[in-house]
Design a protein around this motif. Structure first.
Motif, mmCIF file in Angstrom:
data_model
loop_
_atom_site.group_PDB
_atom_site.id
_atom_site.type_symbol
_atom_site.label_atom_id
_atom_site.label_comp_id
_atom_site.label_asym_id
_atom_site.label_seq_id
_atom_site.Cartn_x
_atom_site.Cartn_y
_atom_site.Cartn_z
ATOM 1 N N UNK A 1 0.828 -1.200 0.000
ATOM 2 C CA UNK A 1 0.000 0.000 0.000
ATOM 3 C C UNK A 1 0.869 1.258 0.000
ATOM 4 N N UNK A 2 1.925 1.252 0.805
ATOM 5 C CA UNK A 2 2.812 2.413 0.891
ATOM 6 C C UNK A 2 3.503 2.697 -0.442
ATOM 7 N N UNK A 3 3.796 1.645 -1.203
ATOM 8 C CA UNK A 3 4.492 1.822 -2.482
ATOM 9 C C UNK A 3 3.645 2.568 -3.496
ATOM 10 N N UNK A 4 2.304 2.566 -3.308
ATOM 11 C CA UNK A 4 1.400 3.283 -4.224
ATOM 12 C C UNK A 4 0.882 4.587 -3.621
ATOM 13 N N UNK A 5 1.266 4.895 -2.390
ATOM 14 C CA UNK A 5 0.782 6.101 -1.723
ATOM 15 C C UNK A 5 1.527 7.340 -2.214
ATOM 16 N N UNK A 6 1.032 8.500 -1.809
ATOM 17 C CA UNK A 6 1.692 9.764 -2.123
ATOM 18 C C UNK A 6 2.635 10.101 -0.976
ATOM 19 N N UNK A 7 3.920 10.234 -1.272
ATOM 20 C CA UNK A 7 4.873 10.594 -0.243
ATOM 21 C C UNK A 7 5.533 9.397 0.412
ATOM 22 N N UNK A 8 6.158 9.646 1.541
ATOM 23 C CA UNK A 8 7.018 8.661 2.207
ATOM 24 C C UNK A 8 6.291 7.993 3.374
ATOM 25 N N UNK B 1 10.481 2.269 -4.793
ATOM 26 C CA UNK B 1 11.671 2.893 -4.203
ATOM 27 C C UNK B 1 11.679 2.582 -2.699
ATOM 28 N N UNK B 2 12.668 1.810 -2.292
ATOM 29 C CA UNK B 2 12.696 1.245 -0.948
ATOM 30 C C UNK B 2 14.057 1.496 -0.310
ATOM 31 N N UNK B 3 14.048 1.878 0.960
ATOM 32 C CA UNK B 3 15.266 1.912 1.766
ATOM 33 C C UNK B 3 15.078 0.956 2.944
ATOM 34 N N UNK B 4 15.954 -0.017 3.035
ATOM 35 C CA UNK B 4 15.877 -0.986 4.129
ATOM 36 C C UNK B 4 16.725 -0.510 5.307
ATOM 37 N N UNK B 5 16.148 -0.546 6.495
ATOM 38 C CA UNK B 5 16.875 -0.224 7.711
ATOM 39 C C UNK B 5 16.964 -1.469 8.580
ATOM 40 N N UNK B 6 17.648 -1.364 9.696
ATOM 41 C CA UNK B 6 17.810 -2.526 10.562
ATOM 42 C C UNK B 6 16.472 -3.034 11.092
ATOM 43 N N UNK B 7 15.512 -2.110 11.287
ATOM 44 C CA UNK B 7 14.256 -2.516 11.936
ATOM 45 C C UNK B 7 13.022 -2.081 11.158
ATOM 46 N N UNK B 8 13.142 -1.918 9.844
ATOM 47 C CA UNK B 8 11.963 -1.560 9.073
ATOM 48 C C UNK B 8 12.293 -1.167 7.648
ATOM 49 N N UNK B 9 11.301 -0.571 6.970
ATOM 50 C CA UNK B 9 11.475 -0.079 5.609
ATOM 51 C C UNK B 9 11.018 1.367 5.530
ATOM 52 N N UNK B 10 11.667 2.133 4.654
ATOM 53 C CA UNK B 10 11.214 3.464 4.273
ATOM 54 C C UNK B 10 10.798 3.359 2.812
#
Length: 447
Positions: free
Chosen positions: A337-344, A374-383
């Motif tokens: 859902x977040x990948x199709x949303x507007x913004x981060x 467009x994905x950024x992986x962190x130690x405890x989640x995704x942006x």
């Protein structure tokens, strides 16, 4: 969707862009409640009846293990399940190893059950389950007197020798886990005295609700922001008639699909909305999702409603850290859902996702990147940087790592991509949502 050539037992499939989703559907019974209804019915004296049981592979693994330890479990012609219990303390020595398949819930809850019985059981599982940590259950159950011989890293296969009478304990959960809590409470059922579990962070409370429903002496207090759950052992449970509501974790997939596919308007009927499980609905509404609860009601002590969902323009948000336990299984589809949303959209505090059927953080990041997100992986989640409603590119094959929720998440993603998305294996979906493709077809997906 067209099925591709199968290799071994894998069931590859392809999902492509869909027109508006319309109609009314039901999803299978709640997995957490289904496991617990079988387990507690097996400990009651007499016969319980369970309607709406999830007949997925995970729950059937629990049923098979309970049969092996003496419970009578049959499915009637009316699709209701009938369970003849052996009474608390009455489990029998199984003749062979208990195969948990891919079910971490089965393994951890049944280990708790066995821990306070004078029996010895071997627990096995498939390749995926055998990589998942069991030490978080082994530690408290060992404090109660059970003895374990486990594979390196505290993993399956393992052997447990129960102790009766076991030793009551007070145990503060180091990690928010309804499975660990439930394992300790189940062990406490056949343990003299009072066993307590302290939860710094509240987790799903199906065990507490159902234990009380079966007649266990269980109390819940809140002190200093913590929940203290106490159970008095050597209980006698009373048979029940249970109606299992639809699983909110399964309902998440058609709900998100309807939000993302333009022109959609669907109703998902009879969905369980336990407050400890309803985090995804709260987050999707905060993102702008048009979600309405119809006819809220209570069934068997659990809140239930029909859910109407209409396609919506979603906005990215910073997901509150404290909501994670109430939607831990729904984060894979939230990432879509977040990948199709507007913004981060920013998520954090999701270390537990790395210990599921797969590392769901890395697996979702890899798959979403492959289909153009467009994905950024962190130690405890995704942006996740959303497209603002524009379709993703698609056109890739996604590795599910034998994880049912990964498979269904990318099946939904395929409905909003330019080119088809290929899922390397849909077979794991049978563990939690048999009939997933049929439900999506009922809503108009070309499958």
């Amino acid at each position: 969707m067209s099925t591709l050539t199968s290799q071994a037992n894998a069931r590859p499939a392809r999902f492509g862009a869909s027109g508006p989703l319309r109609g009314r559907v039901r999803v299978p019974g709640d997995k957490s409640i289904s496991h617990r209804s079988l387990i507690l019915s097996a400990l009651a004296v007499g016969e319980s009846r369970v309607e709406g049981l999830l007949e997925g592979e995970d729950v059937l693994a629990t049923a098979a293990a309970l049969r092996a330890m003496g419970a009578g479990i049959t499915r009637g012609a009316d699709h209701a399940w009938h369970i003849r219990g052996v009474g608390v303390g009455g489990l029998l020595q199984p003749r062979s190893a208990l195969d948990m398949g891919n079910s971490g819930t089965s393994a951890r809850l049944l280990m708790g059950l066995v821990a306070s019985h004078s029996i010895t059981c071997a627990f096995t599982g498939d390749l995926s389950l055998s990589t998942r940590p069991m030490e978080r259950v082994i530690l408290p159950l060992s404090l109660m007197g059970a003895e374990f011989t486990a594979s390196p890293g505290g993993r399956l296969p393992l052997m447990i020798r129960g102790l009766c009478p076991a030793v009551p304990i007070d145990y503060r959960l180091p990690v928010a886990s309804a499975q660990v809590k439930s394992a300790i409470l189940l062990a406490g059922l056949n343990t003299p005295g009072i066993t307590r579990v302290i939860e710094p962070v509240a987790t799903r409370d199906h065990s507490e609700r159902m234990l009380r429903g079966f007649g266990a002496d269980l109390t819940v207090e809140e002190t200093g922001g913590e929940r203290i759950i106490a159970i008095r052992g050597e209980a006698e449970l009373t048979p029940q008639h249970i109606v299992v509501p639809g699983d909110p974790s399964s309902a998440a997939f058609p709900i998100v699909a309807a939000l993302l596919v333009p022109g959609s308007d669907i109703i998902v009927e009879n969905v369980g909305l336990n407050p400890t499980r309803a985090g995804l609905i709260e987050i999707l509404r905060a993102m702008g999702g048009d979600i309405t609860l119809i006819d809220p009601r209570e069934v068997g002590g659990e809140p239930v409603a029909d859910i109407r969902v209409r396609s919506s323009a979603l906005n990215g948000i910073d997901v509150p850290l404290e909501i994670a336990p109430a939607m831990i299984d729904e984060f894979p589809i939230l990432f879509v859902a977040a990948a199709l949303a507007r913004g981060r959209t920013v998520t954090r505090g999701l270390e537990e996702l790395r210990l599921k059927e797969s590392d769901r953080i890395s697996t979702m990041a890899e798959g979403l990147r492959a289909i153009g997100a467009r994905i950024e992986e962190t130690a405890d989640g995704l942006i996740v940087e959303g497209t603002g409603g524009e379709r993703l590119a698609g056109g890739a094959t996604v590795a599910t790592r034998l994880d049912h929720r990964i498979a269904m998440s990318f099946a939904v993603a395929g409905l909003v991509t330019e080119a088809d998305v290929t899922i390397d294996d849909m077979a794991p979906v049978d563990t939690s949502f048999p009939g997933f493709v049929d439900v999506m077809r009922m809503l108009g997906v070309d499958a």
